[in-house]
Design a protein around this motif. Structure first.
Motif, PDB file in Angstrom:
ATOM      1  N   SER A   1       0.421  -1.304  -0.011  1.00  0.00           N
ATOM      2  CA  SER A   1      -0.472   0.126   0.277  1.00  0.00           C
ATOM      3  C   SER A   1       1.155   1.538  -0.626  1.00  0.00           C
ATOM      4  O   SER A   1       0.593   1.975  -1.017  1.00  0.00           O
ATOM      5  N   LYS A   2       2.049   1.819   0.758  1.00  0.00           N
ATOM      6  CA  LYS A   2       2.857   2.424   1.080  1.00  0.00           C
ATOM      7  C   LYS A   2       3.700   2.398  -0.621  1.00  0.00           C
ATOM      8  O   LYS A   2       3.804   4.067  -1.221  1.00  0.00           O
ATOM      9  N   ALA A   3       3.975   1.808  -1.188  1.00  0.00           N
ATOM     10  CA  ALA A   3       4.436   1.422  -2.500  1.00  0.00           C
ATOM     11  C   ALA A   3       3.797   2.153  -3.237  1.00  0.00           C
ATOM     12  O   ALA A   3       3.877   3.003  -3.895  1.00  0.00           O
ATOM     13  N   LEU A   4       2.588   1.748  -3.604  1.00  0.00           N
ATOM     14  CA  LEU A   4       1.317   2.706  -4.636  1.00  0.00           C
ATOM     15  C   LEU A   4       0.936   4.003  -3.723  1.00  0.00           C
ATOM     16  O   LEU A   4       1.197   4.930  -4.597  1.00  0.00           O
ATOM     17  N   GLU A   5       1.055   4.292  -2.360  1.00  0.00           N
ATOM     18  CA  GLU A   5       0.507   5.451  -2.413  1.00  0.00           C
ATOM     19  C   GLU A   5       1.667   6.472  -2.388  1.00  0.00           C
ATOM     20  O   GLU A   5       1.111   7.513  -2.952  1.00  0.00           O
ATOM     21  N   GLU A   6       2.711   6.825  -2.391  1.00  0.00           N
ATOM     22  CA  GLU A   6       4.030   6.840  -2.988  1.00  0.00           C
ATOM     23  C   GLU A   6       4.428   7.323  -4.745  1.00  0.00           C
ATOM     24  O   GLU A   6       4.473   7.931  -4.662  1.00  0.00           O
ATOM     25  N   GLY A   7       3.613   6.543  -5.219  1.00  0.00           N
ATOM     26  CA  GLY A   7       2.677   6.496  -6.814  1.00  0.00           C
ATOM     27  C   GLY A   7       3.922   5.815  -7.830  1.00  0.00           C
ATOM     28  O   GLY A   7       3.668   5.768  -8.341  1.00  0.00           O
ATOM     29  N   LEU A   8       4.822   5.033  -6.609  1.00  0.00           N
ATOM     30  CA  LEU A   8       4.684   4.146  -7.740  1.00  0.00           C
ATOM     31  C   LEU A   8       4.258   2.730  -8.913  1.00  0.00           C
ATOM     32  O   LEU A   8       3.184   3.064  -7.712  1.00  0.00           O
ATOM     33  N   ARG A   9       4.217   3.166 -10.159  1.00  0.00           N
ATOM     34  CA  ARG A   9       3.694   2.176 -10.578  1.00  0.00           C
ATOM     35  C   ARG A   9       4.251   1.356 -12.103  1.00  0.00           C
ATOM     36  O   ARG A   9       4.632   2.355 -12.670  1.00  0.00           O
ATOM     37  N   THR A  10       4.287   0.185 -12.138  1.00  0.00           N
ATOM     38  CA  THR A  10       4.950  -0.480 -13.194  1.00  0.00           C
ATOM     39  C   THR A  10       3.160  -0.762 -14.186  1.00  0.00           C
ATOM     40  O   THR A  10       2.704   0.469 -13.984  1.00  0.00           O
ATOM     41  N   PRO A  11       4.136  -0.692 -15.143  1.00  0.00           N
ATOM     42  CA  PRO A  11       2.848  -0.441 -16.772  1.00  0.00           C
ATOM     43  C   PRO A  11       1.553  -0.965 -16.886  1.00  0.00           C
ATOM     44  O   PRO A  11       0.765  -0.239 -16.878  1.00  0.00           O
ATOM     45  N   ASP A  12       1.021  -1.822 -16.283  1.00  0.00           N
ATOM     46  CA  ASP A  12       0.436  -2.083 -16.046  1.00  0.00           C
ATOM     47  C   ASP A  12      -0.555  -1.669 -14.968  1.00  0.00           C
ATOM     48  O   ASP A  12      -1.900  -1.739 -15.434  1.00  0.00           O
ATOM     49  N   ILE A  13      -0.398  -0.704 -13.981  1.00  0.00           N
ATOM     50  CA  ILE A  13      -1.237   0.164 -13.920  1.00  0.00           C
ATOM     51  C   ILE A  13      -1.225   1.636 -13.814  1.00  0.00           C
ATOM     52  O   ILE A  13      -1.403   2.260 -12.910  1.00  0.00           O
ATOM     53  N   HIS A  14      -0.274   1.895 -14.598  1.00  0.00           N
ATOM     54  CA  HIS A  14       0.309   2.971 -14.472  1.00  0.00           C
ATOM     55  C   HIS A  14      -0.796   3.805 -15.394  1.00  0.00           C
ATOM     56  O   HIS A  14      -1.315   3.920 -16.194  1.00  0.00           O
ATOM     57  N   THR A  15      -1.101   4.957 -14.320  1.00  0.00           N
ATOM     58  CA  THR A  15      -2.051   5.989 -15.368  1.00  0.00           C
ATOM     59  C   THR A  15      -0.858   7.258 -15.430  1.00  0.00           C
ATOM     60  O   THR A  15      -0.413   7.526 -14.175  1.00  0.00           O
ATOM     61  N   PRO A  16      -1.730   8.735 -15.850  1.00  0.00           N
ATOM     62  CA  PRO A  16      -1.602   9.863 -16.179  1.00  0.00           C
ATOM     63  C   PRO A  16      -0.650   9.953 -14.144  1.00  0.00           C
ATOM     64  O   PRO A  16      -1.842   9.971 -13.179  1.00  0.00           O
ATOM     65  N   GLY A  17       0.521  11.020 -14.360  1.00  0.00           N
ATOM     66  CA  GLY A  17       1.139  11.541 -13.090  1.00  0.00           C
ATOM     67  C   GLY A  17       1.835  10.525 -11.766  1.00  0.00           C
ATOM     68  O   GLY A  17       2.076  11.538 -11.043  1.00  0.00           O
ATOM     69  N   MET A  18       1.564   9.566 -12.141  1.00  0.00           N
ATOM     70  CA  MET A  18       2.195   8.492 -11.331  1.00  0.00           C
ATOM     71  C   MET A  18       3.416   8.356 -12.033  1.00  0.00           C
ATOM     72  O   MET A  18       3.994   8.655 -13.164  1.00  0.00           O
ATOM     73  N   LYS A  19       4.410   7.605 -11.009  1.00  0.00           N
ATOM     74  CA  LYS A  19       5.794   7.245 -11.586  1.00  0.00           C
ATOM     75  C   LYS A  19       6.036   6.213 -11.514  1.00  0.00           C
ATOM     76  O   LYS A  19       5.581   5.058 -11.142  1.00  0.00           O
ATOM     77  N   LEU A  20       6.047   6.101 -13.317  1.00  0.00           N
ATOM     78  CA  LEU A  20       6.920   4.735 -13.642  1.00  0.00           C
ATOM     79  C   LEU A  20       7.850   3.897 -13.091  1.00  0.00           C
ATOM     80  O   LEU A  20       8.768   4.295 -13.160  1.00  0.00           O
ATOM     81  N   VAL A  21       7.973   3.212 -13.068  1.00  0.00           N
ATOM     82  CA  VAL A  21       8.581   2.024 -12.897  1.00  0.00           C
ATOM     83  C   VAL A  21       8.904   0.576 -12.560  1.00  0.00           C
ATOM     84  O   VAL A  21       7.925   0.098 -13.280  1.00  0.00           O
ATOM     85  N   GLY A  22      10.274   0.093 -12.869  1.00  0.00           N
ATOM     86  CA  GLY A  22      10.615  -1.937 -13.473  1.00  0.00           C
ATOM     87  C   GLY A  22       9.859  -2.133 -11.791  1.00  0.00           C
ATOM     88  O   GLY A  22       9.426  -1.646 -10.898  1.00  0.00           O
ATOM     89  N   CYS A  23       9.931  -3.828 -12.672  1.00  0.00           N
ATOM     90  CA  CYS A  23       9.963  -4.838 -11.311  1.00  0.00           C
ATOM     91  C   CYS A  23      10.922  -4.257  -9.976  1.00  0.00           C
ATOM     92  O   CYS A  23      10.039  -4.400  -9.225  1.00  0.00           O
ATOM     93  N   VAL A  24      12.069  -4.307 -10.166  1.00  0.00           N
ATOM     94  CA  VAL A  24      12.843  -4.301  -9.497  1.00  0.00           C
ATOM     95  C   VAL A  24      12.797  -3.352  -8.290  1.00  0.00           C
ATOM     96  O   VAL A  24      13.033  -3.286  -7.045  1.00  0.00           O
ATOM     97  N   GLU A  25      12.619  -1.871  -9.586  1.00  0.00           N
ATOM     98  CA  GLU A  25      12.309  -1.022  -8.289  1.00  0.00           C
ATOM     99  C   GLU A  25      11.328  -1.002  -7.088  1.00  0.00           C
ATOM    100  O   GLU A  25      10.998   0.123  -6.431  1.00  0.00           O
ATOM    101  N   MET A  26      10.142  -1.700  -7.845  1.00  0.00           N
ATOM    102  CA  MET A  26       8.829  -2.097  -7.057  1.00  0.00           C
ATOM    103  C   MET A  26       9.000  -2.721  -6.070  1.00  0.00           C
ATOM    104  O   MET A  26       8.937  -2.368  -4.816  1.00  0.00           O
ATOM    105  N   GLY A  27       9.698  -3.788  -6.447  1.00  0.00           N
ATOM    106  CA  GLY A  27      10.077  -4.654  -5.301  1.00  0.00           C
ATOM    107  C   GLY A  27      10.907  -3.846  -5.043  1.00  0.00           C
ATOM    108  O   GLY A  27      10.536  -4.343  -3.032  1.00  0.00           O
TER     109      GLY A  27
END
Ligand code: IPM
Ligand code: MG
Length: 360
Positions: free
Chosen positions: A325-351
């Motif tokens: 939840s915290k990672a999502l609240e911080e705005g991290l998003r992998t491409p499958d859940i990315h929406t405009p304004g959010m931070k696009l990250v990869g698998c490693v960075e999200m993990g």
């Protein structure tokens, strides 16, 4: 010596990437609570077939048997599509389910509030979604005999699959459905095709019998076609859904997508003793494999379920879920859940972000 032995079977495609992140998160969260793990990796699926000629080598089964739980990635891919049934990567997971009698397949679909806009449905339809699909895992048309493709005449073949359920098989999975409902919203929808299938007529009768032991759970019966429609129309009406193997396969994919992405959902396949295989609901996604684009959250949520159901450590499970939840609240998003304004990250960075939060 470590407290728990975990077998890690990353499998194929993105299974490799997401499982590595789930393992790291589990280790960090365990460390925070003074719980240690010994991880041992083994081959499964297409990668096992390439290396050994078998999708599920005996060494892999033995490692699972010697472990407290299994962290599984995903198996399959176009490369292995032409193989026979017993050579195909999918054979690995199906055989593991049978081998360890993992009849109870729990597939939660939970909406994380920061993702309400990532769902393909309107935010109001999915906000607060929290449902659980309890899918029967070792019976039904997936395993029934007779089955096969036979030659009828020179220019005609015939395929047979058999759906078969006995009362004990139905009783034990329906009971899990009631037990789960008792811990949650006290509502159980038993999904069948009673208007057509004898299997479903028996299923419904057994569900009614088991219901007598759970007088405070509201049981409803929903035909599977209607259930598919209701999941999209008004998913908040559901608490726990219990259903047979193939219906559960289909409905759990549909339920997962309500949450924005199938990349969000973990699952547990459990036997009577609480031993389990924990795996993301998603597949191997060959199109994005090896590109650091996969969403590791489904695998991480599976690791949380491992803590809840095999270790019986709700505290560690909740720490992992809170970290997601915290990672999502911080705005991290992998491409499958990315929406405009959010931070696009990869698998490693999200993990790594989830791991940081889970480690406290
Ligand atoms: C799942 C998968 C498997 C299934 C396949 C890979 C055999 O779709 O776990 O939902 O159908 O059970
Ligand atoms: Mg499936």
């Amino acid at each position: 010596m470590a407290d728990y032995k975990i077998a890690v079977l990353p499998g194929d495609g993105i299974g490799q990437e997401v499982t590595a992140q789930a393992q790291a998160v589990l280790e960090a969260a365990g460390g925070r609570f003074g719980v240690s793990f010994e991880f041992s990796e083994a081959l499964a699926g297409g990668s096992a077939y390439d290396a050994t000629g078998e999708p599920l080598p005996a060494d892999t089964i033995n490692l699972c048997r010697a472990s407290d739980a299994v962290l599984f990635g995903a198996v399959g891919g176009p490369k292995w599509d032409g193989l026979s049934r017993a050579e195909r990567p999918e054979y690995a997971i199906l055989t593991l389910r049978q081998e360890f009698n993992l009849f109870a397949n729990l597939r939660p679909a939970v909406m994380f509030d920061p993702l309400v806009d990532a769902s393909s449905l309107k935010a109001d339809v999915v906000r607060g979604l929290d449902l659980l699909v309890v899918r029967e895992g070792v019976g039904g048309i997936y395993f029934g005999q007779p089955r096969g493709i036979e030659q009828v005449s020179a220019d005609e073949e015939r395929a047979i699959d058999t759906m078969v359920y006995s009362t004990p098989e139905i009783r034990r999975i329906v009971r899990v459905g009631f037990e789960m409902a008792a811990l949650r919203g006290k509502k159980l929808a038993s999904v069948d095709k009673e208007n057509v299938l004898d299997n479903s007529r028996l299923w419904r009768r057994v569900a009614e019998e088991v219901a007598k032991d759970f007088p405070d759970i509201a049981l409803s019966h929903v035909l599977v076609d209607n259930a598919a429609m209701q999941l999209i129309r008004d998913p908040l009406q559901f608490d726990v859904i219990v259903t047979e193997n193939m219906f559960g396969d289909i409905l759990s994919d549909a339920a997962s997508m309500l949450t924005g992405s199938i990349g969000m959902l973990g699952s547990a396949s459990l036997n009577e003793k609480g031993f389990g295989i924990y795996e993301p609901v998603h597949g191997t996604a060959p199109d994005i494999a090896g590109q650091d684009k996969a969403n590791p959250i489904a695998a991480i949520m599976s690791a949380a379920m491992l803590c809840r159901y095999t270790l019986k450590r709700t505290d560690i499970a909740e720490a992992i879920e809170a970290a997601v939840s915290k990672a999502l609240e911080e705005g991290l998003r992998t491409p499958d859940i990315h929406t405009p304004g959010m931070k696009l990250v990869g698998c490693v960075e999200m993990g790594e972000c989830v791991k940081r939060h889970a480690g406290g």
